[in-house]
Design a protein around this motif. Structure first.
Motif, PDB file in Angstrom:
ATOM      1  N   VAL A 121      22.716 -23.107  28.837  1.00  0.00           N
ATOM      2  CA  VAL A 121      24.109 -23.429  28.535  1.00  0.00           C
ATOM      3  C   VAL A 121      24.292 -23.460  27.018  1.00  0.00           C
ATOM      4  CG1 VAL A 121      25.884 -25.216  28.662  1.00  0.00           C
ATOM      5  CG2 VAL A 121      24.519 -24.689  30.674  1.00  0.00           C
ATOM      6  N   ARG A 130      33.359 -41.040  23.829  1.00  0.00           N
ATOM      7  CA  ARG A 130      32.650 -39.882  24.341  1.00  0.00           C
ATOM      8  C   ARG A 130      31.494 -40.334  25.237  1.00  0.00           C
ATOM      9  NH1 ARG A 130      28.598 -36.839  21.923  1.00  0.00           N
ATOM     10  NH2 ARG A 130      28.581 -34.644  22.478  1.00  0.00           N
ATOM     11  N   GLU A 138      36.870 -31.958  28.493  1.00  0.00           N
ATOM     12  CA  GLU A 138      36.111 -32.569  27.394  1.00  0.00           C
ATOM     13  C   GLU A 138      34.617 -32.587  27.708  1.00  0.00           C
ATOM     14  OE1 GLU A 138      37.263 -36.487  25.866  1.00  0.00           O
ATOM     15  OE2 GLU A 138      39.290 -35.917  26.425  1.00  0.00           O
ATOM     16  N   MET A 139      34.286 -32.923  28.945  1.00  0.00           N
ATOM     17  CA  MET A 139      32.875 -32.982  29.331  1.00  0.00           C
ATOM     18  C   MET A 139      32.252 -31.592  29.273  1.00  0.00           C
ATOM     19  SD  MET A 139      31.850 -35.980  29.709  1.00  0.00           S
ATOM     20  CE  MET A 139      32.957 -36.541  28.447  1.00  0.00           C
ATOM     21  N   GLY A 140      33.069 -30.570  29.590  1.00  0.00           N
ATOM     22  CA  GLY A 140      32.579 -29.200  29.462  1.00  0.00           C
ATOM     23  C   GLY A 140      32.168 -28.907  28.029  1.00  0.00           C
ATOM     24  N   GLN A 164      19.927 -26.124  31.315  1.00  0.00           N
ATOM     25  CA  GLN A 164      20.653 -26.814  30.250  1.00  0.00           C
ATOM     26  C   GLN A 164      20.512 -26.070  28.930  1.00  0.00           C
ATOM     27  OE1 GLN A 164      19.074 -28.220  32.696  1.00  0.00           O
ATOM     28  NE2 GLN A 164      19.443 -30.402  32.925  1.00  0.00           N
ATOM     29  N   LEU A 190      37.385 -38.175  37.023  1.00  0.00           N
ATOM     30  CA  LEU A 190      37.845 -37.979  35.653  1.00  0.00           C
ATOM     31  C   LEU A 190      39.138 -37.171  35.666  1.00  0.00           C
ATOM     32  CD1 LEU A 190      34.978 -38.974  35.043  1.00  0.00           C
ATOM     33  CD2 LEU A 190      34.804 -37.240  33.270  1.00  0.00           C
ATOM     34  N   SER A 247      26.513 -29.793  31.926  1.00  0.00           N
ATOM     35  CA  SER A 247      27.408 -29.897  30.785  1.00  0.00           C
ATOM     36  C   SER A 247      26.667 -30.359  29.531  1.00  0.00           C
ATOM     37  CB  SER A 247      28.543 -30.876  31.096  1.00  0.00           C
ATOM     38  OG  SER A 247      29.205 -30.479  32.265  1.00  0.00           O
ATOM     39  N   PHE A 250      34.327 -33.105  38.021  1.00  0.00           N
ATOM     40  CA  PHE A 250      34.125 -34.557  38.032  1.00  0.00           C
ATOM     41  C   PHE A 250      35.375 -35.173  38.659  1.00  0.00           C
ATOM     42  CE2 PHE A 250      31.861 -33.086  34.151  1.00  0.00           C
ATOM     43  CZ  PHE A 250      30.577 -33.381  34.568  1.00  0.00           C
ATOM     44  N   ARG A 261      30.849 -41.946  32.955  1.00  0.00           N
ATOM     45  CA  ARG A 261      31.659 -41.783  34.167  1.00  0.00           C
ATOM     46  C   ARG A 261      31.397 -40.422  34.792  1.00  0.00           C
ATOM     47  NH1 ARG A 261      36.849 -42.007  31.697  1.00  0.00           N
ATOM     48  NH2 ARG A 261      37.739 -41.464  33.700  1.00  0.00           N
ATOM     49  N   LEU A 321      24.505 -32.757  34.042  1.00  0.00           N
ATOM     50  CA  LEU A 321      23.341 -32.132  33.407  1.00  0.00           C
ATOM     51  C   LEU A 321      23.713 -30.748  32.892  1.00  0.00           C
ATOM     52  CD1 LEU A 321      20.487 -33.095  35.893  1.00  0.00           C
ATOM     53  CD2 LEU A 321      21.067 -34.141  33.708  1.00  0.00           C
ATOM     54  N   PHE A 324      30.929 -31.018  25.973  1.00  0.00           N
ATOM     55  CA  PHE A 324      30.099 -32.144  25.528  1.00  0.00           C
ATOM     56  C   PHE A 324      29.104 -31.736  24.451  1.00  0.00           C
ATOM     57  CE2 PHE A 324      26.794 -35.375  25.807  1.00  0.00           C
ATOM     58  CZ  PHE A 324      27.561 -36.522  25.825  1.00  0.00           C
ATOM     59  N   LEU A 325      28.566 -30.515  24.575  1.00  0.00           N
ATOM     60  CA  LEU A 325      27.545 -30.079  23.614  1.00  0.00           C
ATOM     61  C   LEU A 325      28.140 -29.709  22.260  1.00  0.00           C
ATOM     62  CD1 LEU A 325      25.217 -27.882  25.847  1.00  0.00           C
ATOM     63  CD2 LEU A 325      24.601 -29.992  24.674  1.00  0.00           C
ATOM     64  N   ARG A 326      29.459 -29.518  22.251  1.00  0.00           N
ATOM     65  CA  ARG A 326      30.071 -29.077  20.994  1.00  0.00           C
ATOM     66  C   ARG A 326      30.421 -30.257  20.126  1.00  0.00           C
ATOM     67  NH1 ARG A 326      34.823 -25.006  22.326  1.00  0.00           N
ATOM     68  NH2 ARG A 326      35.039 -25.181  20.065  1.00  0.00           N
ATOM     69  N   ARG A 327      30.040 -30.186  18.845  1.00  0.00           N
ATOM     70  CA  ARG A 327      30.369 -31.267  17.929  1.00  0.00           C
ATOM     71  C   ARG A 327      31.576 -30.908  17.075  1.00  0.00           C
ATOM     72  NH1 ARG A 327      28.941 -36.370  18.947  1.00  0.00           N
ATOM     73  NH2 ARG A 327      26.751 -36.569  19.489  1.00  0.00           N
ATOM     74  N   LEU A 348      26.353 -31.697  37.698  1.00  0.00           N
ATOM     75  CA  LEU A 348      27.290 -31.048  36.789  1.00  0.00           C
ATOM     76  C   LEU A 348      27.203 -31.671  35.390  1.00  0.00           C
ATOM     77  CD1 LEU A 348      29.364 -28.780  36.968  1.00  0.00           C
ATOM     78  CD2 LEU A 348      31.133 -30.498  37.287  1.00  0.00           C
ATOM     79  N   ASP A 350      30.024 -39.576  38.500  1.00  0.00           N
ATOM     80  CA  ASP A 350      30.778 -38.712  39.410  1.00  0.00           C
ATOM     81  C   ASP A 350      29.926 -37.605  40.002  1.00  0.00           C
ATOM     82  OD1 ASP A 350      33.264 -39.685  39.568  1.00  0.00           O
ATOM     83  OD2 ASP A 350      34.262 -38.016  38.580  1.00  0.00           O
ATOM     84  N   ASN A 351      29.189 -36.914  39.159  1.00  0.00           N
ATOM     85  CA  ASN A 351      28.517 -35.690  39.580  1.00  0.00           C
ATOM     86  C   ASN A 351      27.341 -35.450  38.637  1.00  0.00           C
ATOM     87  OD1 ASN A 351      27.767 -33.081  40.229  1.00  0.00           O
ATOM     88  ND2 ASN A 351      29.860 -32.379  40.522  1.00  0.00           N
ATOM     89  N   ARG A 369      36.385 -25.913  32.784  1.00  0.00           N
ATOM     90  CA  ARG A 369      35.287 -26.727  32.247  1.00  0.00           C
ATOM     91  C   ARG A 369      34.181 -25.827  31.697  1.00  0.00           C
ATOM     92  NH1 ARG A 369      30.355 -28.021  32.875  1.00  0.00           N
ATOM     93  NH2 ARG A 369      30.226 -26.414  34.481  1.00  0.00           N
ATOM     94  N   GLU A 405      39.697 -34.842  30.754  1.00  0.00           N
ATOM     95  CA  GLU A 405      38.344 -35.359  30.555  1.00  0.00           C
ATOM     96  C   GLU A 405      37.299 -34.395  31.113  1.00  0.00           C
ATOM     97  OE1 GLU A 405      39.146 -40.192  30.573  1.00  0.00           O
ATOM     98  OE2 GLU A 405      38.814 -39.150  32.452  1.00  0.00           O
TER      99      GLU A 405
END
Lengths: 236, 336
Positions: A78, B190, A102-104, A75, A95, B208, A92, B196, B206, A106-109, B204, B200-201, A149, A99
């Motif tokens: 990443v 967010r 978006e989750m890809g 982590q 999703l 992300s 996912f 979700r 983690l 996630f760390l970016r603000r 993945l 799902d996974n 992603r 989405e």
């Protein structure tokens, strides 16, 4: 600063007591494509996982842009600019495509819409299917979602574990074309591939591993031309 | 033949009560399904979590009543609801820290967590009985009816009457608001999307950079909020007794499984399906048939398929049928 963007230097280690990797070195230069090939059980995926921190190495070092990251968790890597696309379960499914991206990020603000547009430019089909659940897409399209992603963090290195496993030859060519395009944007690419010949054709650098050791290391073209490599690993 | 009176009769004894009961089950099942989908185990303590939260709401209601604070025609319990939610959220987070977290860190099989939840269930059950006692508690106040049978008869001139109790009306409205809010949260925010994704996974998620501890915490808080709302609405509608809340576990799990565990939409549909099945199967249809059939055809008996005593058999039968013929539930959920 010159030298490789990412290097797993003289890595030795494995999952349990027995070592799988022995003094194995994998490196990739900026904007280049490095490919790890080799027979089954050669430790290809293990080498990749070691570079990504999913397995502890006893000896050796992993350096990203010259910094020692050997002790970091996946982590944390990443966050440092590495992106990893696992071979399976890499999206996912429930999703939507959008989405997933978006989750890809996630760390970016910051605002990641430009990056998302770049991903859509790279994989236009994803733009059409942005509202669809990723699990409903075809195998090739799912791989595009998975790569997309991973690109959302704007990584300096993209690592792909057998991106073409289980997709048709046509989709495979398409996917390789896209990977070259990604590399042209300055992102270094490290991938493990079963389709050794096709992968070496697009590789700047190829690593042939046998039993966790570097057997041959050269440019992709040179390896393809090497009669011994051809005889042993590429089926003549 | 008198279909209008037949319908009013049915609405009064089946449709309206089932709609209210279904809303309560749906809210309960949503909590169960959320925990199953994200934390990956069936939380058998959910019924007693509902009892715990409702207990706090009742105690707060008594304090408010003693202080003379009320909501007029609306029950004071609505004012006490946030206190119950906070209390149960803290209680669930404590359970996570002391019990579930310990097993989660060891990455145990889900069945171990289920067993742990049974332990938490017994402890919670004990705490609730210790504090408020095992007996019945009524805490409904404010106006009793939105409209009563007599008012409806005078207004419509029909022979049959229809009443809508305040508790029923509030149940339906509050359930709707809570469901919309939950879906908005899961699909638009967010944090909701990350939950979700985690469901799902997990691996993945983690990779992300999604923080698993935060997802777990938010899930417990949401489950607690849903449990308190469901428990309070049920208590307003039918009265509070700790043992009843433990028994609610069966219809709630039936609802969650019928809809497909881990699928919020399914939990809602399942809640109403179970409620309507229970009500229609245990309802005495004699008078209804009397309105519809020609003169003199009215059945001698009650025309009741099952006595109300056996209402839990209905949930159980639904559960068994679904597990045999469609284990993933009517909506695509996870296999049990």
């Amino acid at each position: 600063m010159s030298g490789p963007v990412l290097i797993g230097d003289a890595m030795t280690g494995g999952y349990g007591a027995a070592d799988i990797l022995h003094d194995c070195t994998i490196a990739v230069e900026k904007g280049q494509i490095a490919v790890i090939v080799g027979p089954n059980g050669a430790g290809k995926s293990t080498a990749m996982k070691a570079v990504f921190g999913m397995l502890n190495i006893r000896e050796g070092q992993v350096r990203l842009n010259g910094r020692d990251i050997t002790k970091l968790t996946p982590q944390a890597r990443v966050a440092q600019g590495m992106a990893f696309v696992p071979q399976t379960s890499n999206i996912f499914p429930s999703l939507t495509v959008e989405e997933n991206l978006e989750m890809g990020a996630f760390l970016r603000r910051d605002d990641f819409r430009t990056t998302m547009e770049q991903v859509f430019d790279l994989f236009p089909i994803l733009r059409d299917k942005r509202r669809q659940a990723a699990g409903e897409l075809s195998g090739g399209q799912r791989q595009q979602v998975a790569v997309g992603r991973a690109l959302m963090t704007q990584p300096s290195v993209l690592m792909l574990d057998e991106p073409t496993a289980g997709v048709s030859p046509i989709v495979m060519d398409e996917l390789f074309d896209r990977i070259i395009e990604v590399a042209r944007t300055g992102i270094s690419i490290l991938m493990v591939e079963q389709n050794a010949r096709q992968a070496l054709e697009i590789a700047d650098k190829g690593y042939v591993l046998v039993q966790g050791r570097n057997r041959f290391t050269d440019t992709g073209q040179a390896l393809l031309a090497d009669p011994e490599v051809r005889r042993s690993f590429l089926g003549g | 033949m008198d279909p209008i009176n037949a319908f009013v009769l049915l609405a009064n004894f089946v449709l309206v009560p089932a709609l209210a009961y279904g809303s309560q089950l749906a809210l309960g099942a949503l909590g169960v399904t959320l925990v199953y989908g994200i934390l990956r185990f069936s939380n058998f303590a959910h019924g007693d979590f509902m009892a715990f939260g409702t207990m706090v709401v009742i105690l707060t209601t008594w304090v408010l009543q003693a202080a003379g604070i009320g909501l007029g025609v609306l029950p004071t319990a609505l004012l006490a609801l946030p206190v119950g939610i906070v209390a149960l959220a803290l209680y669930a987070l404590a359970a996570e820290k002391l019990v579930f977290g310990f097993y989660r860190r060891q990455r145990v099989k889900p069945v171990v967590l289920v067993m742990a939840s049974i332990g938490v269930m017994f402890v919670t059950n004990g705490i609730v009985r210790l504090i408020i006692g095992p007996g019945d508690q009524r805490f409904e106040d404010g106006g009793r009816f939105i409209f009563s049978v007599r008012e409806f008869r005078e207004w419509s001139g029909l022979a049959e009457g229809l009443a809508l109790r305040t508790a029923q009306g509030i149940t339906i409205v509050v359930a709707l608001v809570v469901m919309v809010a939950l879906f908005w949260f899961l699909n638009r925010t967010r944090t909701g999307k990350s939950m979700r994704a985690f469901s799902d996974n997990e691996d993945l998620a983690l990779l992300s950079g999604i923080n698993p501890d935060r997802v777990v915490r938010v899930t417990w808080i949401l489950a607690a909020a849903l449990a308190v709302v469901a428990g309070t609405l049920y208590g307003l509608d039918k009265g509070f007794r700790p043992f009843t809340y433990f028994q609610l576990l069966l219809p709630i799990f039936a609802a969650a499984i019928v809809g497909g565990l881990g699928n919020p939409m399914g939990a809602i549909a399942g809640g109403y399906l179970v409620a309507f099945s229970e009500m229609t199967i245990t309802y005495a249809w004699r008078r209804f048939l009397g309105h519809l059939l020609p003169e003199g055809w009215t059945p001698e008996g009650l025309a009741q398929i099952l006595s109300v005593d056996y209402k839990f058999a209905v949930s159980f039968a639904i559960l068994v049928l679904v597990l045999i013929f469609r284990p993933t539930g009517l909506f695509r959920g996870k296999a049990v």
